[in-house]
Enzyme design. Sequence first.
Site, PDB file in Angstrom:
ATOM      1  N   SER B 148       0.854  -1.189   0.000  1.00 51.92           N
ATOM      2  CA  SER B 148       0.000   0.000   0.000  1.00 51.92           C
ATOM      3  C   SER B 148       0.887   1.236   0.000  1.00 51.92           C
ATOM      4  CB  SER B 148      -0.883   0.009   1.251  1.00 51.92           C
ATOM      5  OG  SER B 148      -1.458   1.292   1.427  1.00 51.92           O
ATOM      6  N   TYR B 161      -0.848   0.644  10.997  1.00 48.40           N
ATOM      7  CA  TYR B 161      -1.163  -0.027   9.730  1.00 48.40           C
ATOM      8  C   TYR B 161      -0.046   0.252   8.717  1.00 48.40           C
ATOM      9  CZ  TYR B 161      -3.672  -1.197   5.409  1.00 48.40           C
ATOM     10  OH  TYR B 161      -4.030  -1.731   4.217  1.00 48.40           O
TER      11      TYR B 161
END
Lengths: 466, 255
Positions: B148, B161
């Site tokens: 990501s 995260y």
Amino acid sequence: MTLLTGWGRTAPTPATLARPRSAAEAAALLTRAGRRGVVARGLGRSYGDAAQNAGGLVLDCTGLDSTGLDCTGLDSTQGDRTGGGPSWRLDPTGLVTASAGVSLHDLMTDLMPKGWFVPVTPGTRYVTVGGAVAADVHGKNHHVDSSFGAHVRSLRLLTADGTIHELTPDDELFWATVGGMGLTGVILEATFRCVPVETSRMVVDVERTRDLDQTLETMAETDHRYRYTVAWIDLLAGGRRMGRSVLTRGDHAAPADLPARMRRDRLAFGPRPRLAAPPWAPGGLLNRATVRAFNAAWYGKAAPAAGKRLIQGIAPFFHPLDGVAGWNRMYGSRGFVQYQFAVPFGAEDTLRRVVARLSGAGVVSFLTVLKRFGRGTPAMLSFPMPGWTLALDIPAAQSGLAGMLTELDEWVAAAGGRIYLAKDSRMSAAMMSATYPRLDEWREIRRRADPDGLFVSDLARRLRLL
Amino acid sequence: MRNVRNALGGIDTVLLLGGRSEIGLAIVERLVRDGARRVMLAARGGTAPAEDIERLERLGAEVHLADFDAARPETHVTLIEEAAAKLGDLDVVIPAFGVLGSQAVYDEDPVVAARDVAVNFGGHVSAGLAAARSLREQGHGTLIVLSSVAGVRVRRANFVYGSAKAGLDGFAQGLADSLHGSGARVVVVRPGFVIGRMTRGMTPAPMSVTVDAVADAVIDALRSRRRTVWVPARLGPVFALMRILPRAIWRRLPR
């Protein structure tokens, strides 16, 4: 690990490559194959993944010699080539026993001066005897002489347990090995009958046809008059000219057919590639324009040449592409696919539909070849069947190719036809099992010879053959 | 080198780890439409939504289910072996599992943060290594790693995260290099904000993408030789700049 591909140079996979020199060395290597198994490889002329084994062992059999094996009953005074490298022997009746690694090129070069010719040659001389058996190869004489396996009298096969089997056409393992793509064991040696020839030249009739119907008609009516026949189709010609072809039909020339200057050395044979493709070629070299120009020139070339009883050498008649070494590189780094299917007689409509589809799609193909097949062999996975076969090269980069060929597969399957395993690099496992009705029978025989699945290839995994 | 089973990029077998993942299923569906015939959906409890299974079967795939728990690394090698036994050689492996918790919860409860990192990073390490071992042995195949942009430069708004994704991205690059020459390869996918089930209720960030766009980009990458995919593609140059943005400015970015 060595990265291997077939002749089409698509989908490379790494394998450990070993080069056994003898049956004993090959047997020893079998015991060292790991979980990924082993497959034999010859000169790498299968277009797809038949002689690849990702993560496993591949035996390069081009140096494999079977001398030292018992060759009783053969009169080696008729000629042989022993000592260093693969060998062969010829008996006075034309029976040849050759190590699997011998190439048809070497065999022809040596046999021709003695007045013998191989029973079947595919479009290239650069295949090994082992490969010719494993793919049950065919040539321009299929309508008369069937495929290579029909001429084989015996085989020596090294099986998974390390033993050597002497197989004859009475053995079911013989017919599982012929056309078996190397998946029954390592073919060590084959004995097959050659044909006597009086000269090394061909006497050839060339004729042009205006469309596909005339091509099919002419072949059906006149094929039986010639031992060797083939049609080259100009796939880029559309409309009324769709399927226009150049028919080439010939026989081995008799001395009387030759002009006086050729008669002196009537069995001369020494072809070598005259050109070599560059080691690197831009991907777009073979595009619509260049291939169209080539095809037009080829078709046009036949016009003055069209005629009867022309004299041609073996190489230009049988192996026109062998004149350019490494011609497969001309398709660039993405390689190419060869699509070859057969459909039975009566399925001419399917043939027409396929030609129309390819022609309409503007497929860029060199030398699309149409051939009438005669009877097949009892080999369970052999490709030829009485009917028609069409073969064409297509650059792998052509857009929409995968979908179009899958569509053609469906037509071929519906017509009772099939795809040639030695050419295939993309059909599905479902297509395979739907079109080779004797696959289960072959699997059963193979399983008995190789219960642990030692022999395996990328092709076998892709098509779920084992 | 194209790591595919046939000459024209055709793929036959697919293993999806995180068998309920929206992105994962979108990729699988595209592969099946293109001809993949054996699929394994591996998820906790060994189940997947019936409508997803039915859709894949209707498209012609044989669908296998397997129990998979990203938080139990000791089971991962066995699972990969089971997949290879059922499907044959693994052409494409997609670990698509992951959890996206809120930074506020993580700040409150470090145990939850550690557990999520164990899934988002640790789970991918064990599953990725187990898959890589199989791909290396079989000499071909592709591991798709869903990284990501959150991991390219970690932001204060979701740094737990983001740091797990940063770890995953580094892991994937190292794994790709270690597989070089084996015939197997890794494709690292770096989507921006993906509008989907996982981000429901959140306000989309600039240059956000849909699940379908991510799946399409993965399919394109499988057909090419690319090793890194940004979705959308312009995030590549954008993050080249973001990475060198002074810390004081980066810290003040709204999200």
